[in-house]
Design an enzyme around this catalytic site. Structure first.
Site, PDB file in Angstrom:
ATOM      1  N   THR A 102       6.603  26.632 -10.951  1.00 37.63           N
ATOM      2  CA  THR A 102       7.637  25.616 -10.629  1.00 37.63           C
ATOM      3  C   THR A 102       7.462  24.366 -11.145  1.00 37.63           C
ATOM      4  O   THR A 102       6.205  23.814 -11.456  1.00 37.63           O
ATOM      5  CB  THR A 102       7.780  25.558  -9.071  1.00 37.63           C
ATOM      6  OG1 THR A 102       6.703  25.055  -8.499  1.00 37.63           O
ATOM      7  CG2 THR A 102       7.824  27.027  -8.392  1.00 37.63           C
TER       8      THR A 102
ATOM      9  N   GLU B 292      -0.091  30.461 -23.061  1.00 38.05           N
ATOM     10  CA  GLU B 292       1.091  30.170 -22.902  1.00 38.05           C
ATOM     11  C   GLU B 292       1.840  29.274 -23.744  1.00 38.05           C
ATOM     12  O   GLU B 292       1.218  28.774 -24.735  1.00 38.05           O
ATOM     13  CB  GLU B 292       1.379  29.169 -21.553  1.00 38.05           C
ATOM     14  CG  GLU B 292       1.400  29.938 -20.282  1.00 38.05           C
ATOM     15  CD  GLU B 292       2.857  30.637 -20.258  1.00 38.05           C
ATOM     16  OE1 GLU B 292       3.163  31.561 -19.237  1.00 38.05           O
ATOM     17  OE2 GLU B 292       3.684  30.533 -21.361  1.00 38.05           O
TER      18      GLU B 292
ATOM     19  N   GLY C  23       4.325  42.293 -13.638  1.00 48.85           N
ATOM     20  CA  GLY C  23       4.393  42.588 -12.139  1.00 48.85           C
ATOM     21  C   GLY C  23       3.179  41.907 -11.529  1.00 48.85           C
ATOM     22  O   GLY C  23       2.236  42.198 -11.289  1.00 48.85           O
TER      23      GLY C  23
ATOM     24  N   SER D 143      11.224  40.506 -14.293  1.00 52.13           N
ATOM     25  CA  SER D 143      12.166  40.449 -15.243  1.00 52.13           C
ATOM     26  C   SER D 143      12.364  41.372 -16.397  1.00 52.13           C
ATOM     27  O   SER D 143      11.338  41.936 -16.757  1.00 52.13           O
ATOM     28  CB  SER D 143      11.868  39.189 -16.123  1.00 52.13           C
ATOM     29  OG  SER D 143      12.082  37.975 -15.227  1.00 52.13           O
TER      30      SER D 143
ATOM     31  N   GLU E 285       7.251  21.652  -9.370  1.00 47.09           N
ATOM     32  CA  GLU E 285       6.318  20.888  -8.603  1.00 47.09           C
ATOM     33  C   GLU E 285       4.820  21.181  -8.949  1.00 47.09           C
ATOM     34  O   GLU E 285       3.750  20.509  -8.950  1.00 47.09           O
ATOM     35  CB  GLU E 285       6.589  21.377  -6.923  1.00 47.09           C
ATOM     36  CG  GLU E 285       7.822  20.806  -6.489  1.00 47.09           C
ATOM     37  CD  GLU E 285       9.111  21.210  -6.991  1.00 47.09           C
ATOM     38  OE1 GLU E 285       9.201  22.636  -7.444  1.00 47.09           O
ATOM     39  OE2 GLU E 285      10.175  21.198  -6.719  1.00 47.09           O
TER      40      GLU E 285
ATOM     41  N   SER F 134       4.280  38.543  -9.190  1.00 45.03           N
ATOM     42  CA  SER F 134       5.023  37.767  -8.028  1.00 45.03           C
ATOM     43  C   SER F 134       5.209  38.940  -7.044  1.00 45.03           C
ATOM     44  O   SER F 134       5.861  40.056  -7.092  1.00 45.03           O
ATOM     45  CB  SER F 134       5.932  36.897  -8.369  1.00 45.03           C
ATOM     46  OG  SER F 134       5.733  36.123  -9.272  1.00 45.03           O
TER      47      SER F 134
HETATM   48  C1  FAD Z   1      14.147  33.469 -13.496  1.00 45.10           C
HETATM   49  C2  FAD Z   1      12.707  33.993 -13.123  1.00 45.10           C
HETATM   50  C3  FAD Z   1      12.171  35.113 -13.716  1.00 45.10           C
HETATM   51  C4  FAD Z   1      10.974  35.630 -13.105  1.00 45.10           C
HETATM   52  N1  FAD Z   1      10.283  36.547 -13.514  1.00 45.10           N
HETATM   53  C5  FAD Z   1       9.187  36.927 -13.133  1.00 45.10           C
HETATM   54  C6  FAD Z   1       8.617  38.072 -13.567  1.00 45.10           C
HETATM   55  O1  FAD Z   1       9.022  38.791 -14.614  1.00 45.10           O
HETATM   56  N2  FAD Z   1       7.438  38.602 -13.237  1.00 45.10           N
HETATM   57  C7  FAD Z   1       6.751  38.116 -12.166  1.00 45.10           C
HETATM   58  O2  FAD Z   1       5.817  38.400 -11.625  1.00 45.10           O
HETATM   59  N3  FAD Z   1       7.608  36.925 -11.654  1.00 45.10           N
HETATM   60  C8  FAD Z   1       8.527  36.243 -12.100  1.00 45.10           C
HETATM   61  N4  FAD Z   1       8.852  35.248 -11.556  1.00 45.10           N
HETATM   62  C9  FAD Z   1       8.703  34.886 -10.218  1.00 45.10           C
HETATM   63  C10 FAD Z   1       7.868  33.216 -10.366  1.00 45.10           C
HETATM   64  O3  FAD Z   1       6.841  33.486 -11.251  1.00 45.10           O
HETATM   65  C11 FAD Z   1       7.684  32.663  -9.222  1.00 45.10           C
HETATM   66  O4  FAD Z   1       9.083  32.487  -8.931  1.00 45.10           O
HETATM   67  C12 FAD Z   1       6.960  31.484  -9.241  1.00 45.10           C
HETATM   68  O5  FAD Z   1       5.487  31.676  -9.351  1.00 45.10           O
HETATM   69  C13 FAD Z   1       7.314  30.563  -7.691  1.00 45.10           C
HETATM   70  O6  FAD Z   1       6.696  31.521  -6.803  1.00 45.10           O
HETATM   71  P1  FAD Z   1       7.717  31.768  -5.666  1.00 45.10           P
HETATM   72  O7  FAD Z   1       8.995  32.059  -5.997  1.00 45.10           O
HETATM   73  O8  FAD Z   1       6.877  32.492  -4.414  1.00 45.10           O
HETATM   74  O9  FAD Z   1       7.919  30.179  -4.744  1.00 45.10           O
HETATM   75  P2  FAD Z   1       6.838  29.526  -4.015  1.00 45.10           P
HETATM   76  O10 FAD Z   1       5.439  29.685  -4.469  1.00 45.10           O
HETATM   77  O11 FAD Z   1       6.941  30.273  -2.474  1.00 45.10           O
HETATM   78  O12 FAD Z   1       7.322  28.055  -3.740  1.00 45.10           O
HETATM   79  C14 FAD Z   1       8.336  27.522  -2.980  1.00 45.10           C
HETATM   80  C15 FAD Z   1       8.647  26.267  -3.083  1.00 45.10           C
HETATM   81  O13 FAD Z   1       7.326  25.607  -2.965  1.00 45.10           O
HETATM   82  C16 FAD Z   1       6.840  24.670  -3.876  1.00 45.10           C
HETATM   83  N5  FAD Z   1       5.428  24.701  -3.825  1.00 45.10           N
HETATM   84  C17 FAD Z   1       4.515  25.748  -4.036  1.00 45.10           C
HETATM   85  N6  FAD Z   1       3.224  25.300  -3.643  1.00 45.10           N
HETATM   86  C18 FAD Z   1       3.253  24.173  -3.953  1.00 45.10           C
HETATM   87  C19 FAD Z   1       2.266  23.143  -4.083  1.00 45.10           C
HETATM   88  N7  FAD Z   1       0.870  23.516  -4.159  1.00 45.10           N
HETATM   89  N8  FAD Z   1       2.573  21.577  -4.093  1.00 45.10           N
HETATM   90  C20 FAD Z   1       3.955  21.358  -4.268  1.00 45.10           C
HETATM   91  N9  FAD Z   1       5.009  22.210  -4.109  1.00 45.10           N
HETATM   92  C21 FAD Z   1       4.596  23.607  -4.036  1.00 45.10           C
HETATM   93  C22 FAD Z   1       7.419  25.309  -5.271  1.00 45.10           C
HETATM   94  O14 FAD Z   1       7.414  24.402  -6.241  1.00 45.10           O
HETATM   95  C23 FAD Z   1       8.662  25.816  -4.783  1.00 45.10           C
HETATM   96  O15 FAD Z   1       9.711  24.760  -4.797  1.00 45.10           O
HETATM   97  C24 FAD Z   1      10.483  34.735 -12.153  1.00 45.10           C
HETATM   98  C25 FAD Z   1      11.113  33.503 -11.208  1.00 45.10           C
HETATM   99  C26 FAD Z   1      12.213  33.330 -11.744  1.00 45.10           C
HETATM  100  C27 FAD Z   1      13.143  32.201 -11.086  1.00 45.10           C
END
Ligand code: FAD
Length: 390
Positions: free
Chosen positions: A373, A244, A127, A161, A375, A129
């Site tokens: 991600t 990791e 927990g 997840s 990026e 994000s």
């Molecule tokens: C399949 C899947 C399973 C997951 N499981 C879990 C889970 O079990 N528990 C949990 O806590 N989370 C989980 N997550 C969440 C995951 O950790 C987040 O999706 C991830 O950290 C990105 O955060 P966000 O989705 O808020 O995107 P954002 O951080 O909002 O990013 C949006 C876009 O902006 C880009 N971006 C952001 N910051 C920068 C920067 N500084 N420079 C350049 N580009 C940038 C990103 O690359 C992305 O393309 C999961 C996600 C997925 C897809």
């Protein structure tokens, strides 16, 4: 780096392959159907079998139920497991929560959780994000307020997840909103079935329910379930990111997929000619095979550095970007090879490769996002690897 495996490591790979061939049903389709109850139930059984073999937490010290296995051996395990599309490997317990507790846990937390994790008895979810905090995780706003022997948590998490399958959650909440954002966060463990914790399913674009939204309304967590010191949870969480994985699952999955596509090309005629004789098809498959080998080397480089006591953050970032983006390229190659047939559903008897390619393609996009991600991983390579300014 020595790219070869020692006789002991090679022996382990062979033993593991023989074990997986014996344990998996002959018609095993594998984890691509990860949303189904049957696959989940099979995975839980398999997890117990892995625990009996001492493989679930093999890298842990023996006093906690491990074998002090090298990171290379662990990478072999992860790679083969992915190659066989086997279900049941628990990622969070052995790779994140367990090592975190070894560093920061109280004696009671260690005594309770570590043996249960090593025996494969607890399923965890993460927990971290929130709708407003992903890459910039320290901006999280879920609050935990002290109240007697407990903390009371209110807020929302997202993308949890397997929350609906899990027994326990490890999570971050803000315990002091009046200090710089990294300094007011604490790390908690709590049972998923705690009153006030509500999970709402999110179905992904491959029609699989693998993650959830999680809502906290006056959820009480006992103070004994705080990990590390209050307000120092950010540092506890960051230390656990250093545990990791090497990313060895990506080359495992890719090697299997390249082999499956090559078999499809050997058996399939299009316009009267065998696909395997088409120079474009041969070229594409050869290119993906080379890339799968590169992904293998990147992952094993990470494991090798970890065995030397280093923290290979930029190498791990490169391995993750390369491996997850390769799965996308490879699935795309598969789509081109299969043509419109790839859209047939897994249950359809005419679906080539049991409809797997489209599933892998749709699921591959989440993988370049989850756990940091592409990026953000590239930023790590650029700054820590190449010394470019932030
Ligand atoms: C399949 C899947 C399973 C997951 N499981 C879990 C889970 O079990 N528990 C949990 O806590 N989370 C989980 N997550 C969440 C995951 O950790 C987040 O999706 C991830 O950290 C990105 O955060 P966000 O989705 O808020 O995107 P954002 O951080 O909002 O990013 C949006 C876009 O902006 C880009 N971006 C952001 N910051 C920068 C920067 N500084 N420079 C350049 N580009 C940038 C990103 O690359 C992305 O393309 C999961 C996600 C997925 C897809």
């Amino acid at each position: 780096m020595d790219f070869g495996l020692s006789p002991e490591e090679e022996g382990f790979r062979q033993e593991l392959r023989a074990f997986l061939k014996k344990e998996l049903p002959p018609d095993w389709e594998g984890e691509d159907e990860e949303g189904s109850d049957e696959i989940w139930a099979f995975g839980l059984q398999m997890r117990k079998r892995l625990a009996q073999k001492g493989w679930l937490a093999m890298h842990w010290p023996p006093e906690y139920g491990g074998q002090n296995a090298s990171r290379i051996k662990q990478a072999i395990f992860v790679e083969e497991f992915a190659y066989f599309r086997c279900a049941g490997r628990e990622i969070y317990g052995p790779y994140i929560v367990g090592p975190t507790l070894m560093l920061y846990g109280t004696p009671e937390q260690k005594a309770y959780f570590l043996p249960r994790i090593a025996r494969g008895e607890i399923t965890w979810c993460q927990g971290f994000s929130e709708p407003g905090a992903g890459s910039d995780l320290a901006s999280l706003s879920t609050r935990a307020v002290e109240d007697g022997d407990d903390f009371v948590i209110n807020g929302q998490k997202i993308w949890t997840s397997y929350g609906h399958r899990a027994d326990w959650m490890f999570m971050l909440a803000r315990t002091d909103p009046n200090v710089p954002k990294h300094k007011g966060i604490s790390y908690f463990l709590l049972p998923v079935k705690t009153p006030g914790l509500e999970l709402r399913p999110i179905v992904n674009m491959a029609s699989v329910h693998s993650f959830n939204e999680t809502f906290f309304t006056d959820v009480r967590v006992a103070k004994k379930n705080l990990v590390g010191r209050q307000n120092e949870g950010w540092y506890v969480a960051m230390a656990s990111l250093n545990f990791e994985r090497s990313g060895a699952e990506y080359p495992g999955q890719c090697r299997r997929l390249v082999e499956d596509l090559a078999e499809y090309a050997r058996e399939t005629r299009r316009n009267g000619a065998l696909l395997a004789r088409d120079p474009v098809v041969r070229n594409k498959l050869a290119e993906r095979a080379v890339e799968a080998q590169i992904s293998h080397h990147l992952a094993f480089l990470v494991a090798w550095l970890q065995d030397k006591g280093e923290v290979p953050d930029r190498e791990a970032a490169a391995s993750k970007v390369y491996g997850t983006e390769l799965i996308q390229r490879l699935a795309n190659t598969g789509l081109q090879l299969l043509g419109p047939y790839c859209q047939l559903e897994p249950g359809d008897r005419w679906a080539p490769m049991k409809g797997r390619i489209e599933r892998i393609w749709l699921n591959s996009f989440g993988r370049t996002h989850a756990g940091g991600t592409s990026e953000v991983q590239r930023l790590i390579v650029a700054t820590r690897g190449l010394g470019l300014p932030r």
